[in-house]
Design an enzyme around this catalytic site. Structure first.
Site, mmCIF file in Angstrom:
data_model
loop_
_atom_site.group_PDB
_atom_site.id
_atom_site.type_symbol
_atom_site.label_atom_id
_atom_site.label_comp_id
_atom_site.label_asym_id
_atom_site.label_seq_id
_atom_site.Cartn_x
_atom_site.Cartn_y
_atom_site.Cartn_z
ATOM 1 N N ASP A 116 -41.195 19.242 9.357
ATOM 2 C CA ASP A 116 -39.792 18.938 9.676
ATOM 3 C C ASP A 116 -38.988 20.193 10.023
ATOM 4 O O ASP A 116 -37.774 20.234 9.823
ATOM 5 C CB ASP A 116 -39.108 18.202 8.510
ATOM 6 C CG ASP A 116 -39.914 17.028 8.005
ATOM 7 O OD1 ASP A 116 -40.314 16.202 8.842
ATOM 8 O OD2 ASP A 116 -40.166 16.945 6.780
ATOM 9 N N LYS A 162 -40.132 21.659 15.143
ATOM 10 C CA LYS A 162 -41.166 22.035 16.109
ATOM 11 C C LYS A 162 -40.992 21.308 17.425
ATOM 12 O O LYS A 162 -41.179 21.887 18.499
ATOM 13 C CB LYS A 162 -42.556 21.725 15.547
ATOM 14 C CG LYS A 162 -42.932 22.517 14.321
ATOM 15 C CD LYS A 162 -44.330 22.160 13.832
ATOM 16 C CE LYS A 162 -44.441 20.741 13.343
ATOM 17 N NZ LYS A 162 -43.613 20.435 12.165
ATOM 18 N N ASN A 168 -48.012 9.463 10.903
ATOM 19 C CA ASN A 168 -47.207 9.939 9.777
ATOM 20 C C ASN A 168 -46.238 11.027 10.183
ATOM 21 O O ASN A 168 -45.309 11.347 9.438
ATOM 22 C CB ASN A 168 -48.113 10.470 8.664
ATOM 23 C CG ASN A 168 -49.046 11.587 9.136
ATOM 24 O OD1 ASN A 168 -49.443 11.633 10.291
ATOM 25 N ND2 ASN A 168 -49.401 12.467 8.230
ATOM 26 N N GLY A 174 -43.462 12.741 12.932
ATOM 27 C CA GLY A 174 -42.544 12.391 14.008
ATOM 28 C C GLY A 174 -41.740 13.587 14.433
ATOM 29 O O GLY A 174 -41.396 14.435 13.607
ATOM 30 N N HIS A 175 -41.499 13.701 15.714
ATOM 31 C CA HIS A 175 -40.658 14.776 16.227
ATOM 32 C C HIS A 175 -39.425 14.169 16.892
ATOM 33 O O HIS A 175 -39.522 13.190 17.638
ATOM 34 C CB HIS A 175 -41.428 15.629 17.239
ATOM 35 C CG HIS A 175 -42.500 16.469 16.609
ATOM 36 N ND1 HIS A 175 -43.571 16.952 17.304
ATOM 37 C CD2 HIS A 175 -42.648 16.912 15.336
ATOM 38 C CE1 HIS A 175 -44.358 17.652 16.499
ATOM 39 N NE2 HIS A 175 -43.801 17.634 15.302
ATOM 40 N N GLN A 199 -47.773 18.742 11.327
ATOM 41 C CA GLN A 199 -47.206 18.980 10.007
ATOM 42 C C GLN A 199 -47.004 20.474 9.790
ATOM 43 O O GLN A 199 -47.221 21.271 10.684
ATOM 44 C CB GLN A 199 -48.131 18.421 8.914
ATOM 45 C CG GLN A 199 -48.140 16.901 8.826
ATOM 46 C CD GLN A 199 -49.167 16.249 9.718
ATOM 47 O OE1 GLN A 199 -50.066 16.892 10.218
ATOM 48 N NE2 GLN A 199 -49.026 14.955 9.934
#
Length: 434
Positions: A13, A16, A38, A40-41, A223
């Site tokens: 989080d 990126k 799992n 998300g951007h 991640q």
């Protein structure tokens, strides 16, 4: 030509997606190497928000090919929905804008069910997203998994599906789950095959050939490094390799092909789910960071735990991923604070340590040692007076000094235009701080 790996240098989080989206202006390929739905951007362009779950952040660039790599775990229902959503908005106009590795493994409905049942057990929760990621990787390692390419061979798919359900049924029953309906699952998944078929290919060979042709390629981490299954805060980790080295192993690309590793970190720290978090703020300041930073999961909506920037954790990420330069995001979230703090070391068992220990009990007992800096109280998220610019610059410079890495980029806001780049990732890196 340049090959760049972008990794999250915290617990995920970090922003990126925004940095990758910005840098892909000069990239031809953006490649994701691990994880699944799992992650998300969130991308903000011209005031409009886009959320990706499986597709890399290059999706908003018409000239970019987005690649889902071999070590990803793909939920085809999620992927088809995501493809339809972006195509309806004018993206992914060509089939060659997206490539899905035939050897990537499939997340099945019973994987999600296993994830949920385990996470609901008293004393067993690590705060997973319940998207079935861990159980899918378990099936992969047990060599019972189904892969994306199996969707193109219906009889093989049905036979392998029956074997996998047979192997997992005792565990599902023991956890109180229901019996999967193989016929129903096969019908649904195979109905998606026609829509996915144009995108399925040998992703590893495609990326290798692009590098050989001299194309600009960016590998996008899903991640953060601190969630790496081997080098993160185990067991509060993801189920795949989140370090930069994982990109090479997962995609079958030799490490000699990599030119630069860029680490992304926020000006503060967050994490989701369970696990020790030495700099966590359980007070009004933590609530303020969460509210201003909109610190809620882009996929799950879960509130993120917030705390001060943790340099011992950042040093661990730098070491394990070979990070050469940093991007610091969300400096605007700290606007208005009279003072800001940086955790420069821990006190553990009477000793001072400057890198995060990975023994879970030691980490839980770690006492953060802070350095306090002047904040930028005169600033807002949209207004940065000169005094605030100087204070923020001192903060950025101090972070770079303390971790012995240049800060190549900073951002003050969510949009593309709200980022200052002090480097070109597709050129020899500059060693000057922003």
């Amino acid at each position: 030509m340049s090959v760049v790996i972008v990794v999250g240098a915290q617990w995920g989080d970090e922003g990126k997606g925004k940095i990758v989206d910005l840098l892909t202006e000069r990239a031809q390929y953006v490649v994701r190497w691990a994880g699944g739905a799992n992650a998300g951007h969130t991308l903000v362009v011209d005031g409009k928000k886009y959320v990706t779950r499986l597709i890399p952040s290059g999706v908003l660039r018409a000239e970019v090919t987005c690649v889902l790599g071999e070590a990803m775990v793909v939920d085809p229902t999620v992927l088809v929905e995501e493809v339809r959503t972006f195509r309806a908005q004018g993206f992914l106009a060509r089939h060659d804008n997206l490539v899905v590795a035939a050897r990537a493994h499939l997340t099945m409905p019973y994987h999600r069910e296993l994830d949920r049942l385990r996470d609901e057990r008293p004393g067993n929760s690590i705060g997973t997203t319940r998207k079935g990621i861990g159980p899918t990787y378990e099936s992969k390692v047990a060599r019972t998994g189904l892969r994306v390419g199996d969707l193109l061979h219906p009889e093989r798919f049905r036979a392998q599906l029956a074997r996998q359900i047979e192997s997992l049924q005792p565990l599902l029953t023991a956890l109180g789950g229901t019996s999967p309906d193989a016929t129903e699952i096969a019908a649904h998944y195979l109905s998606l095959a026609a829509e996915l078929k144009p995108y399925i290919a040998d992703a590893s060979k495609l990326v290798h050939d692009a590098i050989a042709r001299g194309e600009n390629v960016m590998f996008e981490g899903a991640q953060g490094v601190l969630l790496d299954v081997d080098h993160g805060t185990y067991p509060y980790v993801t189920s795949s390799s989140a370090t930069a080295g994982g990109a090479c192993a997962s995609l079958g690309i030799g490490p000699t092909a990599i030119d630069t590793v860029l680490g992304i970190a926020k000006g503060y720290a967050t994490r989701v789910g369970g696990g020790p978090f030495p700099t966590e703020l359980g007070d009004a300041t933590g609530d303020l960071l969460r509210k201003r930073g909109n610190e809620f999961g882009s996929v799950t909506g879960r509130p993120r735990r917030c705390g001060w920037l943790d340099l011992p954790a950042l040093r661990l990420a730098i070491r394990t991923s070979g990070i050469e330069g940093l991007a610091l995001t969300k400096l605007d979230v700290l606007a208005g604070l009279e003072k800001v703090k940086i955790c420069v070391a821990y006190r553990v068992g009477g000793q001072t340590v400057d890198e995060m220990p990975l023994d879970i009990d030691e980490l839980a007992a770690a006492e953060p040692i802070y350095e306090e800096l002047e904040g930028w109280p005169g600033a807002t998220s949209s207004d940065i007076p000169p005094s605030a610019t100087k204070a923020a610059a001192r903060f950025v410079g101090r972070v770079g000094e303390l971790v012995a890495r240049p800060v190549w980029a900073t951002s003050w806001g969510a949009g593309r235009s709200e980022t200052i780049l002090g480097f070109d990732p597709f050129a020899p890196p500059d060693t000057t701080n922003v």
